[in-house]
Every structure is written in structure tokens, then in C-alpha cells.
Write a protein that holds these residues in place. Structure first.
Motif, PDB file in Angstrom:
ATOM      1  N   LYS A 116      23.490 -28.045  16.782  1.00 29.53           N
ATOM      2  CA  LYS A 116      23.296 -27.698  15.374  1.00 29.53           C
ATOM      3  C   LYS A 116      22.535 -26.388  15.328  1.00 29.53           C
ATOM      4  CE  LYS A 116      21.687 -29.517  10.953  1.00 29.53           C
ATOM      5  NZ  LYS A 116      22.945 -29.656  10.229  1.00 29.53           N
ATOM      6  N   ASN A 117      23.044 -25.454  14.558  1.00 28.90           N
ATOM      7  CA  ASN A 117      22.426 -24.144  14.533  1.00 28.90           C
ATOM      8  C   ASN A 117      22.923 -23.406  13.288  1.00 28.90           C
ATOM      9  OD1 ASN A 117      21.057 -21.881  15.437  1.00 28.90           O
ATOM     10  ND2 ASN A 117      22.759 -21.149  16.687  1.00 28.90           N
ATOM     11  N   THR A 118      22.017 -23.113  12.382  1.00 30.96           N
ATOM     12  CA  THR A 118      22.406 -22.359  11.188  1.00 30.96           C
ATOM     13  C   THR A 118      21.608 -21.075  11.172  1.00 30.96           C
ATOM     14  OG1 THR A 118      22.726 -24.456  10.043  1.00 30.96           O
ATOM     15  CG2 THR A 118      22.693 -22.491   8.673  1.00 30.96           C
ATOM     16  N   THR A 119      22.313 -19.948  11.213  1.00 31.46           N
ATOM     17  CA  THR A 119      21.610 -18.663  11.328  1.00 31.46           C
ATOM     18  C   THR A 119      22.292 -17.581  10.508  1.00 31.46           C
ATOM     19  OG1 THR A 119      22.953 -18.058  13.234  1.00 31.46           O
ATOM     20  CG2 THR A 119      20.829 -19.051  13.717  1.00 31.46           C
ATOM     21  N   ILE A 120      21.478 -16.598  10.145  1.00 28.35           N
ATOM     22  CA  ILE A 120      21.997 -15.367   9.558  1.00 28.35           C
ATOM     23  C   ILE A 120      21.468 -14.254  10.454  1.00 28.35           C
ATOM     24  CG2 ILE A 120      21.904 -13.817   7.555  1.00 28.35           C
ATOM     25  CD1 ILE A 120      21.397 -16.339   5.869  1.00 28.35           C
ATOM     26  N   ALA A 121      22.381 -13.505  11.058  1.00 28.34           N
ATOM     27  CA  ALA A 121      21.944 -12.477  12.014  1.00 28.34           C
ATOM     28  C   ALA A 121      22.560 -11.133  11.637  1.00 28.34           C
ATOM     29  CB  ALA A 121      22.362 -12.871  13.425  1.00 28.34           C
ATOM     30  N   LEU A 122      21.722 -10.109  11.632  1.00 25.14           N
ATOM     31  CA  LEU A 122      22.198  -8.753  11.319  1.00 25.14           C
ATOM     32  C   LEU A 122      21.917  -7.873  12.530  1.00 25.14           C
ATOM     33  CD1 LEU A 122      20.906 -10.058   8.553  1.00 25.14           C
ATOM     34  CD2 LEU A 122      21.464  -7.823   7.626  1.00 25.14           C
TER      35      LEU A 122
ATOM     36  N   VAL B  96      18.259  -8.773  14.041  1.00 29.60           N
ATOM     37  CA  VAL B  96      17.248  -9.545  13.318  1.00 29.60           C
ATOM     38  C   VAL B  96      17.955 -10.825  12.888  1.00 29.60           C
ATOM     39  CG1 VAL B  96      17.687  -8.311  11.122  1.00 29.60           C
ATOM     40  CG2 VAL B  96      15.582  -9.600  11.429  1.00 29.60           C
ATOM     41  N   GLU B  97      17.317 -11.929  13.193  1.00 32.36           N
ATOM     42  CA  GLU B  97      17.981 -13.210  12.920  1.00 32.36           C
ATOM     43  C   GLU B  97      17.062 -14.135  12.147  1.00 32.36           C
ATOM     44  OE1 GLU B  97      20.326 -15.646  15.979  1.00 32.36           O
ATOM     45  OE2 GLU B  97      18.539 -16.859  15.650  1.00 32.36           O
ATOM     46  N   LEU B  98      17.603 -14.702  11.081  1.00 31.63           N
ATOM     47  CA  LEU B  98      16.892 -15.773  10.382  1.00 31.63           C
ATOM     48  C   LEU B  98      17.479 -17.085  10.858  1.00 31.63           C
ATOM     49  CD1 LEU B  98      16.549 -14.716   6.651  1.00 31.63           C
ATOM     50  CD2 LEU B  98      14.717 -15.218   8.265  1.00 31.63           C
ATOM     51  N   GLU B  99      16.687 -17.857  11.535  1.00 29.94           N
ATOM     52  CA  GLU B  99      17.149 -19.176  11.972  1.00 29.94           C
ATOM     53  C   GLU B  99      16.771 -20.167  10.879  1.00 29.94           C
ATOM     54  OE1 GLU B  99      15.594 -20.459  15.754  1.00 29.94           O
ATOM     55  OE2 GLU B  99      16.488 -22.446  15.548  1.00 29.94           O
ATOM     56  N   LEU B 100      17.770 -20.800  10.293  1.00 30.95           N
ATOM     57  CA  LEU B 100      17.518 -21.705   9.173  1.00 30.95           C
ATOM     58  C   LEU B 100      17.376 -23.154   9.632  1.00 30.95           C
ATOM     59  CD1 LEU B 100      20.220 -20.213   6.762  1.00 30.95           C
ATOM     60  CD2 LEU B 100      17.866 -19.500   7.001  1.00 30.95           C
ATOM     61  N   GLN B 101      18.143 -23.513  10.663  1.00 31.40           N
ATOM     62  CA  GLN B 101      18.132 -24.862  11.224  1.00 31.40           C
ATOM     63  C   GLN B 101      18.513 -24.772  12.692  1.00 31.40           C
ATOM     64  OE1 GLN B 101      19.725 -27.879   7.994  1.00 31.40           O
ATOM     65  NE2 GLN B 101      21.351 -26.507   8.529  1.00 31.40           N
ATOM     66  N   PRO B 102      18.064 -25.595  13.584  1.00 26.42           N
ATOM     67  CA  PRO B 102      17.154 -26.718  13.347  1.00 26.42           C
ATOM     68  C   PRO B 102      15.705 -26.266  13.174  1.00 26.42           C
ATOM     69  CG  PRO B 102      17.708 -26.597  15.660  1.00 26.42           C
ATOM     70  CD  PRO B 102      18.533 -25.549  14.973  1.00 26.42           C
ATOM     71  N   LYS B 103      15.355 -25.097  13.750  1.00 26.82           N
ATOM     72  CA  LYS B 103      13.993 -24.601  13.521  1.00 26.82           C
ATOM     73  C   LYS B 103      14.064 -23.571  12.402  1.00 26.82           C
ATOM     74  CE  LYS B 103      12.799 -23.369  17.852  1.00 26.82           C
ATOM     75  NZ  LYS B 103      13.706 -23.808  18.879  1.00 26.82           N
ATOM     76  N   GLU B 104      12.972 -23.361  11.731  1.00 23.04           N
ATOM     77  CA  GLU B 104      12.904 -22.279  10.752  1.00 23.04           C
ATOM     78  C   GLU B 104      12.111 -21.166  11.393  1.00 23.04           C
ATOM     79  OE1 GLU B 104      11.404 -23.656   6.953  1.00 23.04           O
ATOM     80  OE2 GLU B 104      12.236 -25.622   7.387  1.00 23.04           O
ATOM     81  N   ALA B 105      12.802 -20.049  11.662  1.00 29.11           N
ATOM     82  CA  ALA B 105      12.114 -18.969  12.374  1.00 29.11           C
ATOM     83  C   ALA B 105      12.796 -17.644  12.101  1.00 29.11           C
ATOM     84  CB  ALA B 105      12.129 -19.239  13.874  1.00 29.11           C
ATOM     85  N   MET B 106      12.061 -16.577  12.371  1.00 32.98           N
ATOM     86  CA  MET B 106      12.619 -15.237  12.307  1.00 32.98           C
ATOM     87  C   MET B 106      12.531 -14.630  13.694  1.00 32.98           C
ATOM     88  SD  MET B 106      11.835 -11.819  11.929  1.00 32.98           S
ATOM     89  CE  MET B 106      10.283 -11.465  11.170  1.00 32.98           C
TER      90      MET B 106
END
Ligand SMILES: NC(=O)C1=CN([C@@H]2O[C@H](COP(=O)(O)OP(=O)(O)OC[C@H]3O[C@@H](n4cnc5c(N)ncnc54)[C@H](OP(=O)(O)O)[C@@H]3O)[C@@H](O)[C@H]2O)C=CC1
Ligand SMILES: O=C1O[C@H](COP(=O)(O)O)[C@@H](O)[C@H](O)[C@H]1O
Length: 456
Positions: free
Chosen positions: A319-325, A347-357
Motif C-alpha cells: 500500500k502506497n499513496t504518493t504525489i511525487a514531482l 519532492v514526494e508527499l507520502e500520504l499513506q501508509p506513512k504521512e511524510a515529505m
């Protein structure tokens, strides 16, 4: 009194998500004392049977569970059994409060019947209190059905009363996209085609269809995830800043982003189906996609020429939900023969499973030579879920307050369907992929030269 009337209260979503969300609100003492939970269904249950079902659902799906909080919640609950006939809705009108929030947590086929039934019984009128309608996803199965559902509902309900739910918007990490973009003055000037080479949005799940085959086989990844959650992640990543943080101003910007999308063609999509899906779904001939990847372009001032790659799938490696630019390369390669990886600068915003930048930057490679190497700066953006409300709890609280910025306005739904329409109905080959893999190999053919998917 305020009634939270849950249609489909005997079903799966209510048990797994809505009751635990109400428990969380009760535990945090966010649920106003005058709120009653009125479960509605066709099953001829008594109040006691419903309360017992609620208790069992909490025991199964709520962790940790404090018995005292659970009993407080159960003390607010009642059940109303009815058929969805004019007589049934009249009986509900007699049983329910002047202020009511009606939650449609039942199969989408039933949305028009309930929306109209409530309206005809006078239950959309707001003469002595508020009346709101929460509508679960999916809102339609394509553009035509969504327009038709909207037409039916708005015979009785004003747009301001309709709260279309997309539970991703209730997630802290998703709300963080806007904060990250617009509260950091160093970042915002870089967030455009001048500095960004590509955007990748991924929502990968390791689970399969989990017994929801009858539902999922009619829907597939495009309708289940792409049209709603993925389009919300896309618009939040791409939109222009609204003048103020207000629901309608935010929706305006999301719609502008969707309307700037270049029309999709069959070359812009790859579909996959995991091995064993057909047996699980009970349909040996099924071509339903459990994975979909899209390449799209927003032909507007900010994003002209930047590919947005979106992918979502089930039964993947994790499981991995991310927005990466990815930032563009520097104009010259100052550090000759350096170890700069062409796939770096993200630059990546990790939304799930962890919340991190995660921010990748180049630093000097230790040694005599001037060479650079990427290092990743990671900072958690959540608080380990300890103090956060779940997505459904946040959204139910907002719905009770009448706060609409985390709900979806109809034109967002409409333009998301319009965007997908060219690839929704056209037959398209579905590639098989192994359970636990990164998805079908064909997804890589969507990429422009020098672009490649980030590992899950
Ligand atoms: N389950 C999930 O994980 C998710 C669900 N959703 C959405 O939430 C909604 C509810 O989903 P879910 O709880 O899984 O659905 P269910 O299939 O569990 O149905 C919920 C309840 O609706 C009633 N119902 C079933 N069929 C009909 C019908 N034809 N007409 C009227 N009532 C009916 C039944 O109650 P009774 O017989 O007592 O009337 C049933 O218990 C759907 O719109 C779904 O798309 C969204 C995201 C995730
Ligand atoms: O709406 C849906 O979302 C879930 C994924 O949600 P998440 O919060 O667990 O990321 C998905 O599994 C389901 O198929 C879909 O209907």
C-alpha cells in the motif's frame, strides 16, 4: 435534536467505517449532545437488534475500544425499519427530527429513490432546521448517469444541501497537500512547468477485492478510484491558489484544472488485471481492470507540457499513496562525470501508509573529486495517527457543521467524468499482472523518454 440518519445502516460501509468514525467523535466528545443516530434499513430489526449490531461492529472494527465510550454512543442509537415507498418515507418524516443529516450508505442504484422519496415526504425542506444529504461514491457510473442523478436529486435538494463524499478528502495527509503548497513561500514559485519535469500520482493497494467482487466487477479501477480519489489528488496538486479558503472558491479552482486537461486518447491509458481476479470475482470472462495508469497533460499556463502520470491498482506489492514531482535538471552539469542519477531530484508527499515529505537534494560525494550524490531529507507530516480523526470522522463532523470544503461540488464530478469519458467505454486490452508485483509492465510505455515510474 439533530438526527444523523444512516440509510444502509445494516451494511458493510456502516459497520467498517461509519460506526467506528462515530465512536471516534464520541470519544473525543465532538459529537453534540443533541445528535441521535438513526439507522435505517429494510431489514425488520428492532432497536435492540440494531444496537447489538452496532456493538458487534465496534468490537470487530474499532481498535482500541473503550466500553464506556461505546455505551455512550449506543445510548444515542435507534433503528427505523422501512420500505422505500411513499408510505415508508412518511413514517420516517414522523420519526425524524427537524434537523437531519441523511447519509446514503447504500448501493448507488438506490440513491435516486431515496433522494426523491425524502424530497416528496418534505424531508429536504429546511423550514424548521437544516436538512442535508450525504451521497456516497460513486456518483454515477459515467457522465450521462452522473448528469441524470444530479437532475433527479436537484428536483428536491439544493446543491448547498448535497454533500458528495470522497473519503480521501477527509485524510489529514490529503489536506496537507494544500498547506504544503501554499504555506511555503520557497516552494510555491517552483511548483510549475518551469521547474517541474513530471508529476507522478500513485495509489497502490496490496489488498485485492476482498469479497466485494459483485460490486467491483461492474466498476473497475477507473470508476472505483481514478474518477474520484485520483482526480481529487490531481486537482489538489495542480490547482491555482484560491483567493480564500472557502468551499466554492476551492471547487472553482479544481474545476479549472480539470477543464484544462487535454482530451485523452487510448494511447494515454494502460489497464491491468491481477492473476486470479476472475475466480475471485466469480466472472471467468471478466475484463474489468484492477489496475489503471493514465498519462495526462493540463494545457494551462502553469502546467503546459508537464506529463501527469496517475496509477492505481489492487493486489500490488504494497500500500502506497504518493504525489511525487521531479524537478528539471540544472541548466549545466557543473560537476563533471558526477553520480547524478537522471531519476533524481524529487519532492514526494507520502500520504499513506506513512504521512511524510521526502525531498531529494544533491550533496557533494565525499572525496577528492567534485561529484554529487542524492540524499533524501524526510520529515513526518502526521503525528502517527494518535490525535487525528479518521477520514470518515472528519467528514461527518464537517457535514454536521455544514462545512463543505471537504466535499465535492457537482461540477467537479462532472468534469472528472468528462475527462475520463474518452477511455471509459472504449474496449482496451487488459494486461495480466502477478499478485504482489508492481503492476503490468505496459505501464512503462506511457512514459515520455527519460521518465520512469518510481518504485512502489
Ligand atoms: N464498503 C466499502 O468499503 C465502501 C463503500 N462505499 C460506498 O458506500 C455505499 C454503501 O456500500 P456498502 O455498505 O458496501 O453496501 P452494502 O451492499 O453493504 O449495502 C448497504 C445496505 O444497503 C441496503 N441495500 C442493499 N441493496 C439495496 C437496494 N437495492 N436498495 C435499497 N437498499 C439496499 C441493505 O440494507 P437493508 O437490506 O437493511 O435495506 C444493505 O445492508 C455504496 O455506495 C458504496 O459504493 C464507498 C467506499 C468504500
Ligand atoms: O473508495 C475506495 O477506497 C479504498 C481505498 O481507500 P484507503 O483509504 O484504504 O486508501 C479502496 O480499497 C476501495 O476499493 C475504494 O472503493
Amino acid at each position: 435534536m439533530i438526527d444523523l440518519v444512516i440509510f444502509g445502516a445494516t451494511g458493510d460501509l456502516a459497520a467498517r467505517k461509519l460506526f467506528p468514525a462515530l465512536y471516534e467523535l464520541e470519544a473525543a466528545r465532538y459529537l453534540p449532545s443533541e445528535v441521535r443516530i438513526l439507522g435505517v434499513g429494510r431489514k425488520p430489526w428492532s432497536n435492540e437488534e440494531f444496537i447489538q449490531h452496532l456493538r458487534q461492529s465496534l468490537q470487530e472494527f474499532q481498535e482500541p475500544l473503550d466500553g464506556e465510550v461505546a455505551e455512550r454512543l449506543l445510548g444515542r442509537a435507534a433503528y427505523h425499519s422501512m420500505e422505500y415507498t411513499p408510505e415508508g418515507f412518511r413514517s420516517l418524516a414522523e420519526a425524524s427530527a427537524d434537523s437531519s443529516l441523511f447519509y446514503l450508505s447504500l448501493p448507488p442504484d438506490a440513491f435516486p429513490t431515496i433522494g426523491v422519496g425524502l424530497g416528496q415526504a418534505g424531508l429536504s425542506e429546511q423550514t424548521r432546521g437544516f436538512r442535508r444529504l450525504i451521497v456516497e461514491k460513486p456518483f454515477g457510473e459515467d457522465l450521462q448517469s452522473a448528469l441524470s442523478l444530479q437532475k433527479t436529486l436537484t428536483q428536491y435538494w439544493d446543491e448547498s444541501q448535497i454533500l458528495r463524499i470522497d473519503h480521501f478528502l477527509g485524510k489529514e495527509a490529503v489536506q496537507n497537500i494544500l498547506v504544503f503548497r501554499f504555506a511555503n513561500s520557497w516552494l510555491e514559485p517552483l511548483w510549475n512547468a518551469r521547474y517541474i519535469a513530471q508529476v507522478q500520482i500513485t495509489a497502490a493497494e496490496s489488498i485485492g477485492i476482498e469479497g466485494r467482487g459483485a460490486f467491483y466487477d461492474k466498476v473497475g479501477a477507473l470508476r472505483d478510484m481514478m474518477q474520484n480519489h485520483m482526480m481529487q489528488l490531481l486537482t489538489l496538486s495542480a490547482l491555482e491558489p484560491p483567493p480564500r479558503f472557502e468551499a466554492d472558491l476551492l471547487s472553482n479552482e479544481k474545476v479549472k484544472a480539470l477543464r484544462s486537461a487535454r482530451p485523452l486518447s487510448p494511447e494515454d491509458i494502460v489497464r491491468g488485471q491481477y492473476q486470479g481476479y476472475r475466480e475471485e470475482a466469480g466472472n471467468p470472462q471478466s475484463h474489468t481492470e484492477t489496475f489503471a495508469a493514465l498519462r495526462l497533460y493540463l494545457d494551462n499556463w502553469r502546467w503546459k507540457g508537464v506529463p501527469f502520470y496517475l496509477r492505481t491498482g489492487k493486489a500490488l506489492s504494497r500500500k502506497n499513496t504518493t504525489i511525487a514531482l521531479q524537478f528539471r535538471d540544472p541548466p549545466t552539469q557543473l560537476f563533471a562525470d558526477s553520480s547524478i542519477d537522471p531519476g533524481s531530484g524529487w519532492v514526494e508527499l507520502e500520504l499513506q501508509p506513512k504521512e511524510a515529505m521526502h525531498l531529494e537534494v544533491q550533496v557533494k560525494t565525499p572525496g577528492l573529486q567534485f561529484a554529487s550524490r542524492p540524499v533524501t531529507l524526510t520529515t513526518p507530516t502526521g503525528n502517527g495517527n494518535r490525535l487525528e480523526l479518521s477520514a470518515y470522522a472528519t467528514l461527518m463532523l464537517d457535514a454536521l457543521k455544514g462545512e463543505r470544503s471537504l466535499f465535492i461540488r457537482f461540477d467537479e464530478v462532472e468534469y472528472a467524468w468528462r475527462l475520463l469519458e474518452p477511455v471509459l467505454h472504449t474496449p482496451c486490452p487488459t494486461e495480466t499482472y502477478s499478485v504482489g508485483s508492481e503492476g503490468p509492465g505496459g505501464q512503462h510505455y506511457l512514459m515520455e523518454p527519460h521518465h520512469r515510474w518510481r518504485p512502489l
